[in-house]
Design a protein around this motif. Sequence first.
Motif, PDB file in Angstrom:
ATOM      1  N   LEU A 258       0.858  -1.182   0.000  1.00  0.00           N
ATOM      2  CA  LEU A 258       0.000   0.000   0.000  1.00  0.00           C
ATOM      3  C   LEU A 258       0.895   1.233   0.000  1.00  0.00           C
ATOM      4  N   PHE A 259       0.768   2.071  -1.024  1.00  0.00           N
ATOM      5  CA  PHE A 259       1.572   3.289  -1.130  1.00  0.00           C
ATOM      6  C   PHE A 259       0.763   4.479  -0.630  1.00  0.00           C
ATOM      7  N   VAL A 260       1.323   5.251   0.306  1.00  0.00           N
ATOM      8  CA  VAL A 260       0.640   6.429   0.843  1.00  0.00           C
ATOM      9  C   VAL A 260       1.553   7.642   0.720  1.00  0.00           C
ATOM     10  N   ASP A 261       0.934   8.813   0.546  1.00  0.00           N
ATOM     11  CA  ASP A 261       1.698  10.054   0.435  1.00  0.00           C
ATOM     12  C   ASP A 261       0.813  11.207   0.892  1.00  0.00           C
ATOM     13  N   ASP A 262       1.427  12.372   1.043  1.00  0.00           N
ATOM     14  CA  ASP A 262       0.669  13.523   1.519  1.00  0.00           C
ATOM     15  C   ASP A 262      -0.114  14.214   0.414  1.00  0.00           C
ATOM     16  N   PHE A 263       0.418  14.195  -0.828  1.00  0.00           N
ATOM     17  CA  PHE A 263      -0.135  15.049  -1.877  1.00  0.00           C
ATOM     18  C   PHE A 263       0.074  14.403  -3.243  1.00  0.00           C
ATOM     19  N   MET A 264      -0.882  14.611  -4.150  1.00  0.00           N
ATOM     20  CA  MET A 264      -0.733  14.110  -5.512  1.00  0.00           C
ATOM     21  C   MET A 264      -1.337  15.106  -6.489  1.00  0.00           C
ATOM     22  N   ARG A 265      -0.616  15.324  -7.587  1.00  0.00           N
ATOM     23  CA  ARG A 265      -1.135  16.203  -8.638  1.00  0.00           C
ATOM     24  C   ARG A 265      -1.467  15.373  -9.875  1.00  0.00           C
ATOM     25  N   ALA A 266      -0.485  15.087 -10.708  1.00  0.00           N
ATOM     26  CA  ALA A 266      -0.751  14.354 -11.950  1.00  0.00           C
ATOM     27  C   ALA A 266      -0.557  12.852 -11.801  1.00  0.00           C
ATOM     28  N   GLY A 267       0.015  12.419 -10.687  1.00  0.00           N
ATOM     29  CA  GLY A 267       0.178  10.990 -10.447  1.00  0.00           C
ATOM     30  C   GLY A 267       1.431  10.381 -11.036  1.00  0.00           C
ATOM     31  N   GLY A 268       2.345  11.218 -11.545  1.00  0.00           N
ATOM     32  CA  GLY A 268       3.565  10.684 -12.150  1.00  0.00           C
ATOM     33  C   GLY A 268       4.444   9.955 -11.153  1.00  0.00           C
ATOM     34  N   THR A 269       4.573  10.505  -9.947  1.00  0.00           N
ATOM     35  CA  THR A 269       5.405   9.862  -8.928  1.00  0.00           C
ATOM     36  C   THR A 269       4.801   8.541  -8.482  1.00  0.00           C
ATOM     37  N   ALA A 270       3.484   8.529  -8.259  1.00  0.00           N
ATOM     38  CA  ALA A 270       2.816   7.291  -7.847  1.00  0.00           C
ATOM     39  C   ALA A 270       2.949   6.218  -8.926  1.00  0.00           C
ATOM     40  N   ASN A 271       2.872   6.624 -10.181  1.00  0.00           N
ATOM     41  CA  ASN A 271       3.022   5.674 -11.280  1.00  0.00           C
ATOM     42  C   ASN A 271       4.449   5.128 -11.334  1.00  0.00           C
ATOM     43  N   ALA A 272       5.435   5.998 -11.029  1.00  0.00           N
ATOM     44  CA  ALA A 272       6.827   5.549 -10.988  1.00  0.00           C
ATOM     45  C   ALA A 272       7.040   4.547  -9.859  1.00  0.00           C
ATOM     46  N   VAL A 273       6.373   4.774  -8.724  1.00  0.00           N
ATOM     47  CA  VAL A 273       6.445   3.821  -7.614  1.00  0.00           C
ATOM     48  C   VAL A 273       5.865   2.476  -8.043  1.00  0.00           C
ATOM     49  N   LYS A 274       4.765   2.519  -8.756  1.00  0.00           N
ATOM     50  CA  LYS A 274       4.145   1.287  -9.252  1.00  0.00           C
ATOM     51  C   LYS A 274       5.109   0.510 -10.142  1.00  0.00           C
ATOM     52  N   ASP A 275       5.793   1.227 -11.045  1.00  0.00           N
ATOM     53  CA  ASP A 275       6.753   0.574 -11.942  1.00  0.00           C
ATOM     54  C   ASP A 275       7.958   0.041 -11.169  1.00  0.00           C
ATOM     55  N   LEU A 276       8.395   0.808 -10.167  1.00  0.00           N
ATOM     56  CA  LEU A 276       9.540   0.384  -9.357  1.00  0.00           C
ATOM     57  C   LEU A 276       9.230  -0.910  -8.614  1.00  0.00           C
ATOM     58  N   LEU A 277       8.052  -0.976  -8.018  1.00  0.00           N
ATOM     59  CA  LEU A 277       7.659  -2.174  -7.282  1.00  0.00           C
ATOM     60  C   LEU A 277       7.472  -3.369  -8.218  1.00  0.00           C
TER      61      LEU A 277
END
Length: 323
Positions: A258-277
């Motif tokens: 489960l990935f959690v963060d404080d803030f999201m705009r376009a989702g690029g970082t979250a998508n990079a986390v998905k690819d990394l995992l």
Amino acid sequence: MRLIRKEQSDRLSFMIGRLSRGVETSVHCFLKTGVSWMQEGRRIIKLNTKTADSKTASEKLPKPIRYSFILKELSENPYRQFRLQYFADKWNTSKSTISEDLAEIERYLQTAREGKLLTTAGAAGGVMFQPYFGPEDLQRLKEELCRRLQDTDRIIVGDLLYMNDLFYDPNLLEKMSKGILSYYDLSTIDYVATIETKGIPLATRIAGLANKPLVIIRKRTVLTEGTSLYKNYTDSSSGQIKTLTVSLKAVHRGSRVLFVDDFMRAGGTANAVKDLLKELDTELAGIAVVMVTGAPRQRAIDNYQALVEYDGVRDGKIRITPR
């Protein structure tokens, strides 16, 4: 040490209600006909208030006191599974008696809406406590966040909002963590992950409540992390090339995160986390953030949860609504 005096010690709702809310959880005493029972650490002590002597309780605890100690241990360790034999050995009783105690505690929890007990059958089964955080609690949390974030003094460069104080408020942090966890079935999650550094307080509390290991994804290499996996990605907001890295020892292959963060705009970082995992043969079980921007509507990811939505500043007012 505090002695809680009650004429009738079998008033179950009085005792376990206080315990489930975390009142005086370090040391508890309950008085009954001149005898007090105290838990200090993992020891249960019987005190004779008339003779002032004490001894380790090898005899069976009175039922109301046993209820209280069971719920105290369960509520202090949410989502941790306890075997019935653990309680039976600790309080010198049978598993069938503990099973009856748990049924009585479950009835109270359902009435008081403090949480619920999740049981697993079989030799490896047991019981765990799940705190209650219902739809009305979630809505109140979102409205509280909106009220606090509407202060125009929070506006910083780029029409972003200052949010750090929210994550340093222990009471609000607790509610945000429970609110995010209410979206997920924790039996399908093995790890909680976040990116340094703003998301760490939130992810740490969520991992603690969920009784799951915490994984920190870094933006640069750290020697003490050992062999690490790297992922370069293009930041959706700035267009810059950035790097994420995670230690190969941090996550077991085949697990769900489960990935959690404080803030999201376009989702690029979250998508990079998905690819990394994915490179670690690890599945992303969910993405949750406290605040998401209203624009852009087309994001790099689709499946995520957010508590509030921020639509910028218009006419000197902060536009933020419950998600």
